[in-house]
Design a protein around this motif. Structure first.
Motif, PDB file in Angstrom:
ATOM      1  N   GLY A  91     -11.835  10.585   3.530  1.00 20.81           N
ATOM      2  CA  GLY A  91     -12.139  11.131   2.220  1.00 20.81           C
ATOM      3  C   GLY A  91     -11.359  10.433   1.123  1.00 20.81           C
ATOM      4  O   GLY A  91     -10.477   9.616   1.384  1.00 20.81           O
ATOM      5  N   PRO A  92     -11.673  10.765  -0.119  1.00 14.74           N
ATOM      6  CA  PRO A  92     -11.023  10.112  -1.254  1.00 14.74           C
ATOM      7  C   PRO A  92      -9.495  10.263  -1.215  1.00 14.74           C
ATOM      8  O   PRO A  92      -8.980  11.348  -0.964  1.00 14.74           O
ATOM      9  CB  PRO A  92     -11.614  10.848  -2.458  1.00 14.74           C
ATOM     10  CG  PRO A  92     -12.916  11.395  -1.969  1.00 14.74           C
ATOM     11  CD  PRO A  92     -12.693  11.720  -0.519  1.00 14.74           C
ATOM     12  N   GLY A  93      -8.821   9.146  -1.431  1.00 14.01           N
ATOM     13  CA  GLY A  93      -7.368   9.163  -1.530  1.00 14.01           C
ATOM     14  C   GLY A  93      -6.610   9.042  -0.229  1.00 14.01           C
ATOM     15  O   GLY A  93      -5.389   8.998  -0.221  1.00 14.01           O
ATOM     16  N   LEU A 126      -4.487   2.844  -6.967  1.00  8.67           N
ATOM     17  CA  LEU A 126      -5.610   3.544  -6.336  1.00  8.67           C
ATOM     18  C   LEU A 126      -5.482   5.065  -6.390  1.00  8.67           C
ATOM     19  O   LEU A 126      -6.433   5.770  -6.093  1.00  8.67           O
ATOM     20  CB  LEU A 126      -5.766   3.106  -4.879  1.00  8.67           C
ATOM     21  CG  LEU A 126      -6.077   1.628  -4.641  1.00  8.67           C
ATOM     22  CD1 LEU A 126      -6.207   1.352  -3.150  1.00  8.67           C
ATOM     23  CD2 LEU A 126      -7.340   1.215  -5.374  1.00  8.67           C
ATOM     24  N   GLY A 127      -4.303   5.560  -6.725  1.00  7.53           N
ATOM     25  CA  GLY A 127      -4.097   7.006  -6.756  1.00  7.53           C
ATOM     26  C   GLY A 127      -4.161   7.646  -5.384  1.00  7.53           C
ATOM     27  O   GLY A 127      -4.580   8.801  -5.241  1.00  7.53           O
ATOM     28  N   ALA A 128      -3.737   6.927  -4.359  1.00  5.98           N
ATOM     29  CA  ALA A 128      -3.770   7.440  -2.992  1.00  5.98           C
ATOM     30  C   ALA A 128      -2.935   8.705  -2.855  1.00  5.98           C
ATOM     31  O   ALA A 128      -1.909   8.860  -3.518  1.00  5.98           O
ATOM     32  CB  ALA A 128      -3.267   6.380  -2.010  1.00  5.98           C
ATOM     33  N   LYS A 129      -3.392   9.586  -1.979  1.00  7.98           N
ATOM     34  CA  LYS A 129      -2.626  10.780  -1.604  1.00  7.98           C
ATOM     35  C   LYS A 129      -1.850  10.530  -0.317  1.00  7.98           C
ATOM     36  O   LYS A 129      -0.785  11.089  -0.112  1.00  7.98           O
ATOM     37  CB  LYS A 129      -3.568  11.971  -1.400  1.00  7.98           C
ATOM     38  CG  LYS A 129      -4.337  12.380  -2.647  1.00  7.98           C
ATOM     39  CD  LYS A 129      -5.213  13.580  -2.373  1.00  7.98           C
ATOM     40  CE  LYS A 129      -6.523  13.103  -1.779  1.00  7.98           C
ATOM     41  NZ  LYS A 129      -7.551  14.135  -1.652  1.00  7.98           N
ATOM     42  N   GLY A 150       9.240   4.737   4.881  1.00 13.04           N
ATOM     43  CA  GLY A 150       9.007   6.152   4.617  1.00 13.04           C
ATOM     44  C   GLY A 150       7.890   6.784   5.428  1.00 13.04           C
ATOM     45  O   GLY A 150       7.615   7.977   5.277  1.00 13.04           O
ATOM     46  N   PHE A 151       7.240   6.014   6.283  1.00  7.57           N
ATOM     47  CA  PHE A 151       6.220   6.596   7.162  1.00  7.57           C
ATOM     48  C   PHE A 151       6.895   7.534   8.162  1.00  7.57           C
ATOM     49  O   PHE A 151       8.062   7.376   8.492  1.00  7.57           O
ATOM     50  CB  PHE A 151       5.489   5.496   7.950  1.00  7.57           C
ATOM     51  CG  PHE A 151       4.451   4.758   7.167  1.00  7.57           C
ATOM     52  CD1 PHE A 151       3.111   5.093   7.271  1.00  7.57           C
ATOM     53  CD2 PHE A 151       4.814   3.701   6.338  1.00  7.57           C
ATOM     54  CE1 PHE A 151       2.145   4.396   6.556  1.00  7.57           C
ATOM     55  CE2 PHE A 151       3.856   2.997   5.628  1.00  7.57           C
ATOM     56  CZ  PHE A 151       2.518   3.346   5.728  1.00  7.57           C
ATOM     57  N   ILE A 165       2.283   8.304   5.476  1.00  4.06           N
ATOM     58  CA  ILE A 165       3.190   8.484   4.351  1.00  4.06           C
ATOM     59  C   ILE A 165       2.386   9.147   3.247  1.00  4.06           C
ATOM     60  O   ILE A 165       1.230   8.790   2.993  1.00  4.06           O
ATOM     61  CB  ILE A 165       3.834   7.150   3.887  1.00  4.06           C
ATOM     62  CG1 ILE A 165       4.881   7.409   2.809  1.00  4.06           C
ATOM     63  CG2 ILE A 165       2.790   6.155   3.430  1.00  4.06           C
ATOM     64  CD1 ILE A 165       5.736   6.193   2.478  1.00  4.06           C
ATOM     65  N   ILE A 166       2.987  10.164   2.645  1.00  5.15           N
ATOM     66  CA  ILE A 166       2.331  10.928   1.589  1.00  5.15           C
ATOM     67  C   ILE A 166       3.056  10.669   0.289  1.00  5.15           C
ATOM     68  O   ILE A 166       4.281  10.570   0.266  1.00  5.15           O
ATOM     69  CB  ILE A 166       2.346  12.433   1.936  1.00  5.15           C
ATOM     70  CG1 ILE A 166       1.510  12.659   3.214  1.00  5.15           C
ATOM     71  CG2 ILE A 166       1.794  13.276   0.804  1.00  5.15           C
ATOM     72  CD1 ILE A 166       1.610  14.038   3.798  1.00  5.15           C
ATOM     73  N   LYS A 167       2.278  10.588  -0.787  1.00  2.00           N
ATOM     74  CA  LYS A 167       2.872  10.324  -2.099  1.00  2.00           C
ATOM     75  C   LYS A 167       3.870  11.388  -2.466  1.00  2.00           C
ATOM     76  O   LYS A 167       3.703  12.555  -2.224  1.00  2.00           O
ATOM     77  CB  LYS A 167       1.776  10.251  -3.177  1.00  2.00           C
ATOM     78  CG  LYS A 167       2.332   9.904  -4.521  1.00  2.00           C
ATOM     79  CD  LYS A 167       1.212   9.710  -5.508  1.00  2.00           C
ATOM     80  CE  LYS A 167       1.832   9.325  -6.848  1.00  2.00           C
ATOM     81  NZ  LYS A 167       0.841   9.071  -7.841  1.00  2.00           N
TER      82      LYS A 167
END
Length: 167
Positions: A91-93, A126-129, A150-151, A165-167
């Motif tokens: 899905g997106p992000g 890209l604004g990834a989540k 950071g993963f 890894i999450i923003k």
């Protein structure tokens, strides 16, 4: 060494062809039984003939935000040292990442810097989540570099580590 992301022109895909056909560079991929045309199980190499470039380029370059592809370029010499990619998976992000570093550049901090540049692009441009990756637990250097970036390991399944890894 200082690196930058360089989105290649179609005429520069010869580097990708050489990268994917180098047995030392692709040795991490050997024996993975990927089972697609052009993959060589004995070496891990992947054929990338000139006739495939146009279609591949149209699918990967200029396809943001769904896909992103770039070379890692040494800022001092202009030399290409590897490639990085992102593509949306869940899905997106949410992106899966890839990185291939030429074998001659391993052990010099290029992977660490390449992942940092790719994550900066993912979360910034890209604004990834979330960014994910997966690979065999035997790839200790890759695991160390991902954890340092950071993963975190989210699971191990069918002989693969799944990292996120999450923003």
């Amino acid at each position: 060494m200082s690196l930058t992301l360089h989105v290649p022109e179609l005429s520069e895909l010869g580097f990708r062809q050489r990268l994917l056909s180098d047995p030392e560079t692709m040795s991490y991929n050997a024996g993975c039984d990927l089972g697609f045309p052009g993959y060589h199980n004995d070496t891990g190499c992947i054929d990338f003939p000139r006739g495939d470039w146009d279609g591949w380029y149209a699918r990967w370059v200029g396809a943001e935000p769904t896909r992103f592809y770039a070379y890692l370029q040494d800022t001092a010499t202009g030399e290409f040292v590897g490639e990085v990619s992102l593509y949306e998976t869940a899905g997106p992000g949410v992106y899966e990442m890839g990185i291939v570093l030429h074998s001659s550049r391993r052990g010099r901090g290029c992977s660490r810097e390449g992942i940092r540049l790719l994550l900066d692009h993912a979360f910034g441009e890209l604004g990834a989540k979330e960014v994910t990756n997966c690979f065999e637990p035997t790839r200790e250097a890759a695991l160390k570099i991902h954890l340092a970036a950071g993963f975190r390991i989210v699971r191990e399944d069918n002989g693969l580590l799944y990292l996120s890894i999450i923003k």
